[in-house]
Design a protein around this motif. Sequence first.
Motif, PDB file in Angstrom:
ATOM      1  N   PHE A 458       6.984   8.278   9.970  1.00 29.18           N
ATOM      2  CA  PHE A 458       5.522   8.222   9.847  1.00 29.18           C
ATOM      3  C   PHE A 458       4.986   6.976  10.537  1.00 29.18           C
ATOM      4  N   THR A 476       0.083  15.673  13.930  1.00 27.17           N
ATOM      5  CA  THR A 476      -1.062  14.769  14.016  1.00 27.17           C
ATOM      6  C   THR A 476      -2.308  15.374  13.374  1.00 27.17           C
ATOM      7  N   ASP A 479      -3.725  19.002  14.729  1.00 28.90           N
ATOM      8  CA  ASP A 479      -3.400  20.327  14.197  1.00 28.90           C
ATOM      9  C   ASP A 479      -4.208  20.553  12.938  1.00 28.90           C
ATOM     10  N   SER A 480      -4.645  21.777  12.734  1.00 30.40           N
ATOM     11  CA  SER A 480      -5.298  22.076  11.466  1.00 30.40           C
ATOM     12  C   SER A 480      -4.205  22.399  10.460  1.00 30.40           C
ATOM     13  N   TYR A 481      -4.494  22.115   9.202  1.00 29.70           N
ATOM     14  CA  TYR A 481      -3.462  22.274   8.175  1.00 29.70           C
ATOM     15  C   TYR A 481      -2.990  23.717   8.046  1.00 29.70           C
TER      16      TYR A 481
ATOM     17  N   TYR B 481      -3.746  18.519   9.698  1.00 34.23           N
ATOM     18  CA  TYR B 481      -2.358  18.653   9.275  1.00 34.23           C
ATOM     19  C   TYR B 481      -1.789  17.329   8.765  1.00 34.23           C
ATOM     20  N   ILE B 482      -2.244  16.249   9.379  1.00 36.24           N
ATOM     21  CA  ILE B 482      -1.652  14.975   8.986  1.00 36.24           C
ATOM     22  C   ILE B 482      -2.051  14.601   7.561  1.00 36.24           C
ATOM     23  N   PRO B 484      -2.238  16.350   4.520  1.00 29.57           N
ATOM     24  CA  PRO B 484      -1.255  16.603   3.448  1.00 29.57           C
ATOM     25  C   PRO B 484       0.040  15.840   3.665  1.00 29.57           C
ATOM     26  N   LEU B 485       0.391  15.598   4.918  1.00 34.89           N
ATOM     27  CA  LEU B 485       1.624  14.848   5.166  1.00 34.89           C
ATOM     28  C   LEU B 485       1.475  13.422   4.648  1.00 34.89           C
ATOM     29  N   ILE B 486       0.302  12.855   4.811  1.00 33.74           N
ATOM     30  CA  ILE B 486       0.042  11.520   4.263  1.00 33.74           C
ATOM     31  C   ILE B 486       0.139  11.572   2.739  1.00 33.74           C
ATOM     32  N   ASN B 489       3.411  11.648   0.744  1.00 37.88           N
ATOM     33  CA  ASN B 489       4.213  10.431   0.724  1.00 37.88           C
ATOM     34  C   ASN B 489       3.375   9.317   0.090  1.00 37.88           C
ATOM     35  N   VAL B 492       3.020   6.034   2.111  1.00 36.09           N
ATOM     36  CA  VAL B 492       2.125   6.156   3.260  1.00 36.09           C
ATOM     37  C   VAL B 492       0.679   6.267   2.780  1.00 36.09           C
TER      38      VAL B 492
END
Lengths: 757, 757
Positions: A458, A476, A479-481, B481-482, B484-486, B489, B492
């Motif tokens: 990350f 990044t 992109d849409s979720y 997209y980023i 939910p990835l954040i 974690n 982060v």
Amino acid sequence: MNIQQIIREQHLGLLFQQGSFGLEKESQRVYADGSVVTTPHPSLFGSRAYHPYIQTDFAESQLELITPPNKKLEDSLRWLSAIHEVVLRSLPEDEYVFPLSMPAGLPAPEHIKVAQLEDQQDVAYREHLVNVYGKNKQMVSGIHYNFQLDPDLIHTLFKWQPRFQSAVEFQNNLYLKLAKNFLRYQWILTYLLGAAPVVQDNYFKNGSPLKTGQYVRSLRSSQYGYVNAPEIKVSFDSLEAYANDLEHWVKSGKLIAEKEFYSNVRLRGGKKARELLQNGIQYLEFRLFDLNPFEPYGINLKDAQFIHDFILLMIWLEETADQQAVELGKEKLFTVALENPLAETQFRPEGEYILQQLITMLEDIGVESARIIYAKEKLAQLADPSKTLCGRLVHAIEDDGCYQQFGAKLAQRYKQQAFERFYALSAFDNMELSTQALLFDLIQKGIKTEILDENDQFLSLQFGDHLEYVKNGNMTSHDSYISPLIMENKVVTKKVLAKAGFNVPQSVEFRSIESAVANYPLFENKAVVIKPKSTNYGLGITIFQQGVQNKEDFAKAIEIAFREDKEIMVEDYLVGTEYRFFVLGDNTLAVLLRVPANVIGDGKHSVTELVAMKNDHPLRGDGSRTPLKKIALGDIEQLQLKEQGLTVDSIPAEGQLVQLRANSNISTGGDSIDMTDEMHPSYKQLAVGISKAMGAAVCGVDLIIPDLKKPAEPNLQSWGVIEANFNPMMMMHIFPYQGKSRRLTQHVIKMLFPEMP
Amino acid sequence: MNIQQIIREQHLGLLFQQGSFGLEKESQRVYADGSVVTTPHPSLFGSRAYHPYIQTDFAESQLELITPPNKKLEDSLRWLSAIHEVVLRSLPEDEYVFPLSMPAGLPAPEHIKVAQLEDQQDVAYREHLVNVYGKNKQMVSGIHYNFQLDPDLIHTLFKWQPRFQSAVEFQNNLYLKLAKNFLRYQWILTYLLGAAPVVQDNYFKNGSPLKTGQYVRSLRSSQYGYVNAPEIKVSFDSLEAYANDLEHWVKSGKLIAEKEFYSNVRLRGGKKARELLQNGIQYLEFRLFDLNPFEPYGINLKDAQFIHDFILLMIWLEETADQQAVELGKEKLFTVALENPLAETQFRPEGEYILQQLITMLEDIGVESARIIYAKEKLAQLADPSKTLCGRLVHAIEDDGCYQQFGAKLAQRYKQQAFERFYALSAFDNMELSTQALLFDLIQKGIKTEILDENDQFLSLQFGDHLEYVKNGNMTSHDSYISPLIMENKVVTKKVLAKAGFNVPQSVEFRSIESAVANYPLFENKAVVIKPKSTNYGLGITIFQQGVQNKEDFAKAIEIAFREDKEIMVEDYLVGTEYRFFVLGDNTLAVLLRVPANVIGDGKHSVTELVAMKNDHPLRGDGSRTPLKKIALGDIEQLQLKEQGLTVDSIPAEGQLVQLRANSNISTGGDSIDMTDEMHPSYKQLAVGISKAMGAAVCGVDLIIPDLKKPAEPNLQSWGVIEANFNPMMMMHIFPYQGKSRRLTQHVIKMLFPEMP
């Protein structure tokens, strides 16, 4: 205030060792013979107007490499390594980085170009320096070491000390104590770590003051180095005095600006000294250190840690040096700097006393034993100067015979080493290769990068005020979720793509073996692929290329697919070759053909030997630390050989293709072949459309295409999409086994920062 | 062409049964007494200009409920159920849906309002119908059954038949055969499923033709139903003839448009019959079916499946009815429609012959035995008319004494049933409750919805040309997209929020028990929370509210956290109450307080009894099929009781709060209390900012706030953010235990389709 006592009583030993570290390292770009280049700063490194990592110092040839601040010293060293690898791999073929502080092969002064910066004030300042000090002195390189105490430590110490009412005042006092004691005892570090014993005669304006064959500990730290005129004295007694003195010298014209004051300790936290009175000193910059030529990046972790310990001692010591002591310290430094590196220093007893105290402190605050052992080695070097860095360096130069040649050889070796694993960034080798490639490009172009979570790949990236986050190299905000959620589910992917009008093979889903088998009549004699609904990596897939012939085979394939998922699909089989399209935004940036693991016979070597030869390829390794994977010769490969009537000992005929796997995955030894230029553009457009239909910014689209040269037609005979992948692999395109490299990571950066020049 | 033979020889039995199904069901809105309402179509159902599910037929009071086409008949029935639940729960309190085809309590014609549609042509058409047929006939309701054969079946049959050269011609011929045979034998379905035995006298313009106490099988399918003038004859012999005839009647002015031709089979696939010659017939619409009042939604799956089987038989039969036979079939229908429902039909032998063939076909194509058994029951009903739907209905009406009252009672019962689990959409009860709530709103508002993957909670939504995808109720294209990835974690998340300037408690991460324990001195006497880096649901968390007192407790907590993850965090503990903020776009839509499972004593009942009483709440259940979870009395709860000096048998004093859990999760029986209106707006703004800093469109933000009435200040004493969640739970806000319901799903729809009126 007795710092020692508070730390002991409040159990602050651990907190005392926390802090923040940053390194700045200067060095000259040189040609193969070690002589300084006359070329401009490489344009690959973007613009010095904003570059956080790669700058120039005084001269256009003089790189200044800057690590971001880190809580762990190890990380600063890793950044230093990474920045070096980027620089070394980006330099013109005939350029190197000189590993020694004192430059060799200096051009005539008129050929030394002052750094061509955009800011005209910066250029003017450099030209002033030329007038005052001459160009040559400015060409000397060293390492600056930035250190900040943990604010929590300062806060806690403040709480327990009785003297100061103001937290800022306490903080300033603490840093001033550190600065003064450091200046008082800095000579010890030069004794131990000085590494500037000699320089070519043309360095000196009026001829060398050194006798032939004379070595010193550090020309750079001596009066012949980059020092202010002797009358420029600045008091460290109080911050007020410090600011007053600096302002006085600037006002008097003796200094063009406060930054021309070349103290080995600089107080940091404001542009002007006076600001520090308000803000408090934030950190200190120690400018004492010569480049260690035995280290590819000028310093090693053990010494950096030792310097940290030495700095801590300067706080730990009960007394605080007064201004007189500071001046005495500076004098001692000048003396030691010009001592014979192979002789004892005249201040040995004081050095031993201080290093004894250092060892006691380390034991007191409970550091790991390696640090204590290292401090003891340093202590021993006071009795044995040949073990000091400069002692060893002098021997090495003597062995070589020529200072410039000695540096040139090392410069060449370090550059070669930086290319050994050219696809990796060694210091960040525990991250994915794609993140390493991205980090490489980010460092090269000058995007401010923070590793938010190393295990999780990350990163946060910043250019100006523009902040972006990246995970796993290409996930990044663009992109849409919903897009990865669609791609994660093959059934949904197909429905979405079919809705959008793309050629998708028909399929039926099943949730139980029974219902799937009961539907066998629907698939009798049909060419189909049976696969789990969600898993990847080719697991659980059976292909009936010639049509399903009997219920038993069908049932078995169904059963295999259900091992991988609770839902499976039976999909029409498409005839053709599978290609991976890497789509970013409106473009297909790369097209790849993946060929199952194989070797080609030469009529001489056995399969085992051919595999070993192929595995010798520099890109092949374990497949995680290398872009390609070595071919195995396990059960699956041997079975594949058997089907071709071969064993591992067979000697295939010249030109005979020996297939070692049925599946084409790179992770099982497959070959990656770039086909970007060969692919008809109509398919590349289709792949972009497919990516967009799913709301993806970055997408790996797998198309089956019978003839890549024919334009796409709107039917499944011409092409079909079988899968779309989020976070698609990049390394197989960046470092393919055959064909052109496609530097996808650069495109990811461009996508995120279109405003970058 | 012998279809039977091809199906047998090519093993197409399964493919033959595939197809696509859609249902359209009319019914009158009525008052509690069963009389037709005079109110307008409820505005809750959005606009009839586009609504795909809820329309009006002829009259403003006449709902037309439309299922989307489905590959499985079960799914069509599920949609029909879902649409009904939406309608019944959305109607004004005093309105119901009449469950019978023949309306009761008809208003005087001048009070029957023609549907108030936006399209003036549609209104004009209805007014034309009033003139030709009178209003009352238009008020009759029924079910239309749309059926399409699997295109693969048609394709395969075409391949194996020798007669037709053109695929379209073959397809048209196949559908025409089906249409003609259906018209020939449709009387059988009316005998079995007819359910319009009677109507009130005022239905007839010129007095009832029925004797008092006379019942018939289906007034709706009789000459007194909604039929064209007897001279309107249209040939089904060929598509050409069909189109010619229809055009002739329109041209002559006997029909105002082709759609005024009220055949019990309509050929579908074009706006005009002539288009079908080009396009091919795409599917058929069967309009024969009366509402089954014993079913809440007018039809059940078994009968729908039986109708499908009957339709298949019409293709399977070797002969094809000619035009004469078609006319004969229509006559037989009229006859049967007016027969005494409790008497045998005069055509019993033909009926038995056809149903025998049906059973043979079902055995031949290998359907599951239940379908064969059901067909045999239907066959037996030819000998026992009292078992037919109409036979049973007549008995029921007789028992009740009054047709209108009989219908009114059922209408009330069905409405009440639709409220039993008011938070669910029964037909989609295997999906998450939040997806059910979203589906409810989508159906209500008229967004075209497709369930792409039921297990995966994956929907596609369409309004006009605007397509969106939703997973798990609120994961959409609006989130990056980023984001939910954040949020996945925690480390982060904290770094990102701290970077953006929000109050985040400090924390340190560790990757091993050893390193964490070695850092114990950093946390001694500090109030901290120890938690795993990534897991949710409160697992592995230890809170040292009073500060860590000794190394043993610390080490134990570390060890517990490491059971859940490979990395853990030690975080500063914040004092205050935790609230969940549900943020969507620029707004905090809901704020919730979660209270650990508890009961309040009344001085009379034991803990066990109090828990049982509390668990009686309609929202409490297993927690997945209900918004709240029943409180358990397991080990953890008993331990919690013990700490309060209680057992399950204790009788707590009046007003005594008995805590049964330490954690506040709803999933362990906690109470959800809406605090949206109580919370100071400054915190709601903060939550929005936090969501935006992570690029989220929908986010569940957990803030610790000591005083929700005081405005937020920029320090951790005022508030702190401890977590941010993507795909946050919605049900606890929509159906809280206490406080206002917040219909979040409607906001999700508004976010996705801002252009919706």
